[in-house]
Structures are given as structure tokens and as C-alpha cells.
Scaffold this motif. Structure first.
Motif, PDB file in Angstrom:
ATOM      1  N   GLU A   1      68.596  48.791  36.338  1.00 25.37           N
ATOM      2  CA  GLU A   1      67.884  48.862  37.621  1.00 25.37           C
ATOM      3  C   GLU A   1      66.372  48.992  37.417  1.00 25.37           C
ATOM      4  OE1 GLU A   1      66.678  48.885  41.442  1.00 25.37           O
ATOM      5  OE2 GLU A   1      68.660  48.318  40.711  1.00 25.37           O
ATOM      6  N   ARG A   2      65.955  49.795  36.464  1.00 26.81           N
ATOM      7  CA  ARG A   2      64.511  49.960  36.216  1.00 26.81           C
ATOM      8  C   ARG A   2      63.871  48.641  35.777  1.00 26.81           C
ATOM      9  NH1 ARG A   2      64.048  55.591  32.837  1.00 26.81           N
ATOM     10  NH2 ARG A   2      64.647  56.971  34.537  1.00 26.81           N
ATOM     11  N   LEU A   3      64.549  47.930  34.906  1.00 28.16           N
ATOM     12  CA  LEU A   3      64.021  46.631  34.475  1.00 28.16           C
ATOM     13  C   LEU A   3      64.034  45.625  35.612  1.00 28.16           C
ATOM     14  CD1 LEU A   3      65.450  46.175  30.858  1.00 28.16           C
ATOM     15  CD2 LEU A   3      63.091  46.638  31.533  1.00 28.16           C
ATOM     16  N   ARG A   4      65.040  45.704  36.484  1.00 30.74           N
ATOM     17  CA  ARG A   4      65.078  44.817  37.652  1.00 30.74           C
ATOM     18  C   ARG A   4      63.877  45.068  38.559  1.00 30.74           C
ATOM     19  NH1 ARG A   4      70.634  45.396  38.533  1.00 30.74           N
ATOM     20  NH2 ARG A   4      70.238  47.005  40.069  1.00 30.74           N
ATOM     21  N   ARG A   5      63.604  46.347  38.831  1.00 28.36           N
ATOM     22  CA  ARG A   5      62.439  46.699  39.668  1.00 28.36           C
ATOM     23  C   ARG A   5      61.142  46.261  39.003  1.00 28.36           C
ATOM     24  NH1 ARG A   5      64.493  52.083  40.800  1.00 28.36           N
ATOM     25  NH2 ARG A   5      63.168  52.614  39.071  1.00 28.36           N
ATOM     26  N   PHE A   6      61.036  46.522  37.688  1.00 30.15           N
ATOM     27  CA  PHE A   6      59.833  46.119  36.965  1.00 30.15           C
ATOM     28  C   PHE A   6      59.671  44.605  37.001  1.00 30.15           C
ATOM     29  CE2 PHE A   6      57.664  44.827  33.022  1.00 30.15           C
ATOM     30  CZ  PHE A   6      56.434  45.409  33.271  1.00 30.15           C
ATOM     31  N   GLY A   7      60.764  43.876  36.830  1.00 32.50           N
ATOM     32  CA  GLY A   7      60.720  42.413  36.881  1.00 32.50           C
ATOM     33  C   GLY A   7      60.258  41.897  38.230  1.00 32.50           C
ATOM     34  N   ARG A   8      60.721  42.544  39.315  1.00 29.80           N
ATOM     35  CA  ARG A   8      60.262  42.145  40.658  1.00 29.80           C
ATOM     36  C   ARG A   8      58.769  42.399  40.815  1.00 29.80           C
ATOM     37  NH1 ARG A   8      65.199  44.397  42.675  1.00 29.80           N
ATOM     38  NH2 ARG A   8      64.101  46.308  43.142  1.00 29.80           N
ATOM     39  N   GLY A   9      58.313  43.577  40.362  1.00 30.23           N
ATOM     40  CA  GLY A   9      56.879  43.884  40.423  1.00 30.23           C
ATOM     41  C   GLY A   9      56.066  42.924  39.578  1.00 30.23           C
ATOM     42  N   LEU A  10      56.596  42.570  38.411  1.00 24.24           N
ATOM     43  CA  LEU A  10      55.911  41.634  37.532  1.00 24.24           C
ATOM     44  C   LEU A  10      55.833  40.246  38.175  1.00 24.24           C
ATOM     45  CD1 LEU A  10      54.553  41.401  34.783  1.00 24.24           C
ATOM     46  CD2 LEU A  10      56.798  40.932  33.793  1.00 24.24           C
ATOM     47  N   GLY A  11      56.894  39.854  38.864  1.00 25.95           N
ATOM     48  CA  GLY A  11      56.872  38.585  39.587  1.00 25.95           C
ATOM     49  C   GLY A  11      55.819  38.571  40.674  1.00 25.95           C
ATOM     50  N   ARG A  12      55.696  39.680  41.396  1.00 22.54           N
ATOM     51  CA  ARG A  12      54.657  39.773  42.439  1.00 22.54           C
ATOM     52  C   ARG A  12      53.265  39.760  41.822  1.00 22.54           C
ATOM     53  NH1 ARG A  12      58.658  43.403  45.186  1.00 22.54           N
ATOM     54  NH2 ARG A  12      59.423  42.107  46.882  1.00 22.54           N
ATOM     55  N   TYR A  13      53.149  40.386  40.662  1.00 21.51           N
ATOM     56  CA  TYR A  13      51.864  40.378  39.953  1.00 21.51           C
ATOM     57  C   TYR A  13      51.487  38.958  39.538  1.00 21.51           C
ATOM     58  CZ  TYR A  13      48.410  41.584  36.353  1.00 21.51           C
ATOM     59  OH  TYR A  13      47.274  41.679  35.588  1.00 21.51           O
ATOM     60  N   LEU A  14      52.461  38.214  39.026  1.00 25.67           N
ATOM     61  CA  LEU A  14      52.207  36.821  38.657  1.00 25.67           C
ATOM     62  C   LEU A  14      51.755  36.014  39.870  1.00 25.67           C
ATOM     63  CD1 LEU A  14      55.192  36.257  36.220  1.00 25.67           C
ATOM     64  CD2 LEU A  14      52.764  36.252  35.618  1.00 25.67           C
ATOM     65  N   ARG A  15      52.361  36.289  41.015  1.00 18.23           N
ATOM     66  CA  ARG A  15      51.966  35.601  42.255  1.00 18.23           C
ATOM     67  C   ARG A  15      50.526  35.946  42.631  1.00 18.23           C
ATOM     68  NH1 ARG A  15      54.157  33.368  47.115  1.00 18.23           N
ATOM     69  NH2 ARG A  15      52.295  32.790  48.255  1.00 18.23           N
ATOM     70  N   GLN A  16      50.168  37.237  42.501  1.00 20.60           N
ATOM     71  CA  GLN A  16      48.798  37.646  42.808  1.00 20.60           C
ATOM     72  C   GLN A  16      47.796  36.948  41.895  1.00 20.60           C
ATOM     73  OE1 GLN A  16      48.612  41.909  42.553  1.00 20.60           O
ATOM     74  NE2 GLN A  16      49.639  42.213  44.526  1.00 20.60           N
ATOM     75  N   ILE A  17      48.128  36.850  40.616  1.00 18.55           N
ATOM     76  CA  ILE A  17      47.236  36.173  39.677  1.00 18.55           C
ATOM     77  C   ILE A  17      47.100  34.701  40.055  1.00 18.55           C
ATOM     78  CG2 ILE A  17      46.916  35.423  37.287  1.00 18.55           C
ATOM     79  CD1 ILE A  17      48.247  38.028  36.396  1.00 18.55           C
ATOM     80  N   ALA A  18      48.230  34.048  40.340  1.00 13.80           N
ATOM     81  CA  ALA A  18      48.181  32.630  40.716  1.00 13.80           C
ATOM     82  C   ALA A  18      47.354  32.433  41.979  1.00 13.80           C
ATOM     83  CB  ALA A  18      49.600  32.098  40.915  1.00 13.80           C
ATOM     84  N   ASP A  19      47.520  33.321  42.953  1.00 15.59           N
ATOM     85  CA  ASP A  19      46.732  33.221  44.182  1.00 15.59           C
ATOM     86  C   ASP A  19      45.245  33.413  43.906  1.00 15.59           C
ATOM     87  OD1 ASP A  19      48.981  32.737  45.696  1.00 15.59           O
ATOM     88  OD2 ASP A  19      49.101  34.759  46.532  1.00 15.59           O
ATOM     89  N   PHE A  20      44.902  34.355  43.030  1.00 16.85           N
ATOM     90  CA  PHE A  20      43.501  34.582  42.706  1.00 16.85           C
ATOM     91  C   PHE A  20      42.910  33.386  41.958  1.00 16.85           C
ATOM     92  CE2 PHE A  20      40.173  36.092  39.795  1.00 16.85           C
ATOM     93  CZ  PHE A  20      39.270  36.557  40.727  1.00 16.85           C
ATOM     94  N   LEU A  21      43.641  32.887  40.970  1.00 15.31           N
ATOM     95  CA  LEU A  21      43.127  31.773  40.178  1.00 15.31           C
ATOM     96  C   LEU A  21      42.968  30.501  41.002  1.00 15.31           C
ATOM     97  CD1 LEU A  21      45.064  32.230  36.813  1.00 15.31           C
ATOM     98  CD2 LEU A  21      42.667  32.779  37.299  1.00 15.31           C
ATOM     99  N   SER A  22      43.796  30.335  42.034  1.00 13.11           N
ATOM    100  CA  SER A  22      43.717  29.131  42.870  1.00 13.11           C
ATOM    101  C   SER A  22      42.830  29.323  44.093  1.00 13.11           C
ATOM    102  CB  SER A  22      45.126  28.712  43.299  1.00 13.11           C
ATOM    103  OG  SER A  22      45.695  29.693  44.129  1.00 13.11           O
ATOM    104  N   PHE A  23      42.108  30.450  44.150  1.00 13.38           N
ATOM    105  CA  PHE A  23      41.183  30.771  45.236  1.00 13.38           C
ATOM    106  C   PHE A  23      41.902  31.016  46.562  1.00 13.38           C
ATOM    107  CE2 PHE A  23      38.315  29.310  42.106  1.00 13.38           C
ATOM    108  CZ  PHE A  23      37.041  29.741  42.421  1.00 13.38           C
ATOM    109  N   ALA A  24      43.203  31.320  46.528  1.00 13.00           N
ATOM    110  CA  ALA A  24      43.939  31.640  47.746  1.00 13.00           C
ATOM    111  C   ALA A  24      43.672  33.076  48.190  1.00 13.00           C
ATOM    112  CB  ALA A  24      45.442  31.431  47.538  1.00 13.00           C
ATOM    113  N   ARG A  25      43.167  33.884  47.284  1.00  7.86           N
ATOM    114  CA  ARG A  25      42.789  35.263  47.615  1.00  7.86           C
ATOM    115  C   ARG A  25      41.534  35.629  46.835  1.00  7.86           C
ATOM    116  NH1 ARG A  25      47.402  39.160  46.096  1.00  7.86           N
ATOM    117  NH2 ARG A  25      45.810  40.736  46.273  1.00  7.86           N
ATOM    118  N   GLU A  26      40.797  36.586  47.354  1.00 11.54           N
ATOM    119  CA  GLU A  26      39.544  36.986  46.730  1.00 11.54           C
ATOM    120  C   GLU A  26      39.647  38.279  45.935  1.00 11.54           C
ATOM    121  OE1 GLU A  26      36.695  35.200  46.530  1.00 11.54           O
ATOM    122  OE2 GLU A  26      37.889  33.642  47.486  1.00 11.54           O
TER     123      GLU A  26
END
Length: 101
Positions: free
Chosen positions: A63-88
Motif C-alpha cells: 500500500e505504501r508503494l502504491r501511494r508513493f507511485g500515485r504521488g510520483l505519477g502526479r509529480y511526473l505530470r507536474q513536471i510535464a506541465d511545467f516543461l510544456s509551459f502548461a503551468r508556471e
């Protein structure tokens, strides 16, 4: 107020110069976030591998790794959004780690 209006060429040049000044920190953040992206993808692969091994060994995932994996996935999304100028706003470590829930 000045009696001499700024010629349009000088006004445009000042605007371009100001934009360049604002982009310099973003370029630095983009390089850092690109490195973080590479590290995070490698970490996600390691988490997936550990989850697979745990599932084979015990017929259930961690369960802990599942939660961490979900958070890591959201982090990857944030990075992709920042790199593509979708967020500042710059992702972790310049802001909070994303919630897993």
C-alpha cells in the motif's frame, strides 16, 4: 511624465528584453526539472519492479508503494506541465510534493 514619447521600436525592444530576463530563470528551472524527470522515471520503474516482486512473493502489492507511485505519477505530470509551459509554478522541490490521494 516625459515630454518625449518612447518610440515604438524602443518600447518593443524593452518588452523583448524584459521577456528574456524572465525566461532565463525558467530555462534554469527547466533544465533542473528535466533532470528530475529522468530521475523520477527511473524511480517509478524501480517502484514498479519492487511491486511486481512483492506481488509474486505475497499475492498482494504494498500500500505504501502504491501511494508513493500515485504521488510520483502526479509529480511526473507536474513536471510535464511545467516543461510544456502548461503551468508556471515549479514542481517539487520548489513547491510541495503532490498528494497521492
Amino acid at each position: 511624465m516625459s515630454d518625449h514619447p518612447i518610440p515604438p521600436d524602443q518600447d518593443h525592444a524593452a518588452a523583448v528584453q524584459g521577456k528574456k530576463r524572465r525566461l532565463i530563470p525558467r530555462v534554469i528551472y527547466m533544465v533542473l526539472m528535466g533532470l528530475a524527470l529522468h530521475l523520477a522515471v527511473t524511480l517509478l520503474f524501480a517502484v514498479a519492479l519492487v511491486q511486481l516482486l512483492l506481488s509474486i512473493a505475497s499475492d498482494e502489492s504494498n500500500e505504501r508503494l502504491r501511494r508513493f507511485g500515485r504521488g510520483l505519477g502526479r509529480y511526473l505530470r507536474q513536471i510535464a506541465d511545467f516543461l510544456s509551459f502548461a503551468r508556471e509554478d515549479v514542481p517539487f522541490p520548489f513547491n510541495e510534493w503532490p498528494d497521492a490521494d
